[in-house]
Design a protein around this motif. Structure first.
Motif, PDB file in Angstrom:
ATOM      1  N   GLN A 151      -6.088   2.093  -7.098  1.00  0.00           N
ATOM      2  CA  GLN A 151      -5.873   2.481  -5.538  1.00  0.00           C
ATOM      3  C   GLN A 151      -7.622   1.623  -5.787  1.00  0.00           C
ATOM      4  O   GLN A 151      -8.572   2.207  -6.466  1.00  0.00           O
ATOM      5  CB  GLN A 151      -5.928   3.894  -5.372  1.00  0.00           C
ATOM      6  N   SER A 152      -8.334   0.577  -4.332  1.00  0.00           N
ATOM      7  CA  SER A 152      -8.752   0.727  -4.233  1.00  0.00           C
ATOM      8  C   SER A 152      -9.907   1.576  -4.061  1.00  0.00           C
ATOM      9  O   SER A 152     -11.797   1.695  -4.585  1.00  0.00           O
ATOM     10  CB  SER A 152      -9.447  -0.123  -3.127  1.00  0.00           C
ATOM     11  N   SER A 153      -9.683   3.253  -3.911  1.00  0.00           N
ATOM     12  CA  SER A 153     -11.173   3.815  -4.025  1.00  0.00           C
ATOM     13  C   SER A 153     -11.242   4.853  -4.809  1.00  0.00           C
ATOM     14  O   SER A 153     -12.034   5.020  -5.463  1.00  0.00           O
ATOM     15  CB  SER A 153      -9.985   5.452  -3.560  1.00  0.00           C
ATOM     16  N   VAL A 154     -10.421   4.113  -6.407  1.00  0.00           N
ATOM     17  CA  VAL A 154     -10.867   4.833  -7.618  1.00  0.00           C
ATOM     18  C   VAL A 154     -11.568   3.603  -8.414  1.00  0.00           C
ATOM     19  O   VAL A 154     -12.029   4.088  -9.752  1.00  0.00           O
ATOM     20  CB  VAL A 154      -9.973   5.196  -8.423  1.00  0.00           C
ATOM     21  N   ARG A 155     -11.977   2.639  -8.299  1.00  0.00           N
ATOM     22  CA  ARG A 155     -12.331   1.203  -8.861  1.00  0.00           C
ATOM     23  C   ARG A 155     -13.928   1.409  -8.734  1.00  0.00           C
ATOM     24  O   ARG A 155     -14.564   1.973  -7.728  1.00  0.00           O
ATOM     25  CB  ARG A 155     -11.600  -0.050  -7.937  1.00  0.00           C
TER      26      ARG A 155
ATOM     27  N   THR B 133      -3.480  -2.463  -1.140  1.00  0.00           N
ATOM     28  CA  THR B 133      -4.516  -3.720  -0.200  1.00  0.00           C
ATOM     29  C   THR B 133      -5.293  -2.704   0.766  1.00  0.00           C
ATOM     30  O   THR B 133      -5.413  -2.767   1.877  1.00  0.00           O
ATOM     31  CB  THR B 133      -3.350  -4.568   1.275  1.00  0.00           C
ATOM     32  N   SER B 134      -5.269  -1.507   0.223  1.00  0.00           N
ATOM     33  CA  SER B 134      -5.902  -0.412   1.090  1.00  0.00           C
ATOM     34  C   SER B 134      -7.677  -0.799   1.444  1.00  0.00           C
ATOM     35  O   SER B 134      -8.322  -1.534   0.139  1.00  0.00           O
ATOM     36  CB  SER B 134      -5.923   1.082   0.323  1.00  0.00           C
ATOM     37  N   ASN B 135      -7.632  -0.359   2.301  1.00  0.00           N
ATOM     38  CA  ASN B 135      -9.289  -0.688   2.825  1.00  0.00           C
ATOM     39  C   ASN B 135      -9.798  -2.073   2.745  1.00  0.00           C
ATOM     40  O   ASN B 135     -11.028  -2.047   2.835  1.00  0.00           O
ATOM     41  CB  ASN B 135     -10.155   0.270   1.745  1.00  0.00           C
ATOM     42  N   LEU B 136      -8.650  -3.317   2.815  1.00  0.00           N
ATOM     43  CA  LEU B 136      -8.626  -4.495   3.270  1.00  0.00           C
ATOM     44  C   LEU B 136      -8.961  -4.585   4.652  1.00  0.00           C
ATOM     45  O   LEU B 136      -7.723  -4.491   4.507  1.00  0.00           O
ATOM     46  CB  LEU B 136      -8.050  -5.305   2.109  1.00  0.00           C
TER      47      LEU B 136
ATOM     48  N   TRP C 262      -7.005 -10.256   6.616  1.00  0.00           N
ATOM     49  CA  TRP C 262      -7.192 -11.758   5.715  1.00  0.00           C
ATOM     50  C   TRP C 262      -6.817 -11.078   4.185  1.00  0.00           C
ATOM     51  O   TRP C 262      -6.787 -11.903   3.799  1.00  0.00           O
ATOM     52  CB  TRP C 262      -8.584 -12.404   5.561  1.00  0.00           C
ATOM     53  N   HIS C 263      -8.102 -10.306   3.716  1.00  0.00           N
ATOM     54  CA  HIS C 263      -8.163  -9.963   2.334  1.00  0.00           C
ATOM     55  C   HIS C 263      -6.346  -9.405   1.892  1.00  0.00           C
ATOM     56  O   HIS C 263      -5.565  -8.991   0.161  1.00  0.00           O
ATOM     57  CB  HIS C 263      -9.337  -9.431   1.895  1.00  0.00           C
ATOM     58  N   GLN C 264      -5.916  -8.741   2.646  1.00  0.00           N
ATOM     59  CA  GLN C 264      -4.708  -8.715   2.339  1.00  0.00           C
ATOM     60  C   GLN C 264      -3.675  -9.591   2.050  1.00  0.00           C
ATOM     61  O   GLN C 264      -2.984  -9.619   1.244  1.00  0.00           O
ATOM     62  CB  GLN C 264      -3.927  -7.486   3.033  1.00  0.00           C
ATOM     63  N   ILE C 265      -4.034 -10.419   3.062  1.00  0.00           N
ATOM     64  CA  ILE C 265      -3.040 -11.146   3.261  1.00  0.00           C
ATOM     65  C   ILE C 265      -3.509 -12.845   2.157  1.00  0.00           C
ATOM     66  O   ILE C 265      -2.079 -12.515   0.479  1.00  0.00           O
ATOM     67  CB  ILE C 265      -2.877 -12.616   3.819  1.00  0.00           C
ATOM     68  N   ASP C 266      -4.601 -12.393   1.525  1.00  0.00           N
ATOM     69  CA  ASP C 266      -4.781 -13.319  -0.584  1.00  0.00           C
ATOM     70  C   ASP C 266      -4.336 -12.733  -1.467  1.00  0.00           C
ATOM     71  O   ASP C 266      -4.024 -12.854  -2.040  1.00  0.00           O
ATOM     72  CB  ASP C 266      -6.208 -13.111  -0.193  1.00  0.00           C
ATOM     73  N   VAL C 267      -4.327 -11.019  -0.961  1.00  0.00           N
ATOM     74  CA  VAL C 267      -4.428 -10.293  -2.287  1.00  0.00           C
ATOM     75  C   VAL C 267      -2.865 -10.527  -2.413  1.00  0.00           C
ATOM     76  O   VAL C 267      -2.028 -10.697  -3.662  1.00  0.00           O
ATOM     77  CB  VAL C 267      -4.607  -8.772  -2.132  1.00  0.00           C
ATOM     78  N   MET C 268      -1.591 -10.096  -1.175  1.00  0.00           N
ATOM     79  CA  MET C 268      -0.550 -10.465  -1.718  1.00  0.00           C
ATOM     80  C   MET C 268      -0.033 -12.044  -2.537  1.00  0.00           C
ATOM     81  O   MET C 268       1.308 -11.596  -2.469  1.00  0.00           O
ATOM     82  CB  MET C 268       0.250  -9.265  -0.211  1.00  0.00           C
TER      83      MET C 268
END
Length: 262
Positions: free
Chosen positions: A85-89, A166-169, A172-178
């Protein structure tokens, strides 16, 4: 190599509180599979049990008919890669070195020119070559997520596990990552298994969906089979309109269901 992943009677508890209850399923090779369900349904726990971050009290996980518990950590890493998850990066390194960490199941701590070439290959593939020498902690959320996917991809595992990618995105970035995840699955012929909150993203991108509720599997199958107003009402306690858009079900939440359901 075509890898099938199976779970048999998987059970996991935190301090005697059941989280996963006797789960069994099969995931075919070269699929993008999304696990959905309300908060507390067991999505992230299931991902972590598959990756052996957590150890189930009962049941087994098999990859290519081999039990994960009979493999050492390095062997598991050649089958499975994991995007947290993004929160632990947090990585106090530059992007290139962060991605190079993904080669450790193959090389240990010493890299080669071939390993560095593979890092550059995935940097170009994900269009983040320009970030190579930047510090990971200075990147935006969307950039960080792409770097973590690159780190998993350079590992050359057959199955990629992603916990809320896609959490916290923003959208636009959600679609990009997917798009990145879907394109990797199709171009590299691997399997991706992700936990996801957003039902519309899950519907738009997934080959198969596993819907969970209270540690159990409610439905498994194609998006149009799983994403129905009946399943949304019983699992999420939300009345929703479900419409078909470009062959995929899209959800419009209407109201909470507050009366007791039987």
């Amino acid at each position: 190599m075509m890898i099938k992943l199976q779970a048999k009677n998987l059970t996991f508890s935190y301090n005697s509180h059941p989280i996963l209850n006797d789960l069994s399923f099969e995931i075919p090779p070269s699929n993008l599979v999304t696990i959905v369900g309300p908060n507390g349904s067991g999505k992230s726990t299931l991902i972590k049990c598959i990756d052996r971050i957590l150890s189930p009290q009962k049941g087994s996980i098999l990859i290519d008919r081999k039990e994960l518990t009979r493999m050492n950590r390095r062997e598991v890493a050649r089958y499975l890669s994991y995007v947290p998850q993004s929160s632990v990066r947090v990585f106090p390194t530059n992007v290139f070195d962060t991605i190079l960490m993904g080669r450790r199941p193959h090389i240990g701590w010493l890299g080669s020119q071939d390993d560095e070439r593979k890092v550059w290959d995935v940097l170009r593939l994900l269009d983040i070559e320009h970030l190579a020498m930047k510090n990971f902690d200075e990147l935006s959320g969307g950039q960080q997520q792409k770097v973590l996917i690159a780190r998993a991809l350079v590992q050359e595992a057959e199955v990629m596990l992603l916990d809320e990618p896609t959490s916290n995105l923003d959208i636009w970035h959600q679609i990009d990552v997917m798009n990145v995840i879907r394109d990797i699955v199709k171009s590299r012929d691997i399997t991706a298994i992700m936990a996801l909150h957003d039902l519309n993203l899950a519907s738009a991108y997934s080959d198969r969906i596993i819907m969970m509720h209270k540690g159990r599997i409610v439905a498994v199958g194609d998006p149009e089979f799983v994403i129905t107003k009946e399943n949304i009402a019983s699992v999420y306690r939300v009345e929703a309109a479900v419409r078909n858009v470009s062959g995929k079900p899209i959800i419009l939440p209407l109201r909470q269901i507050r009366e007791k359901m039987y």
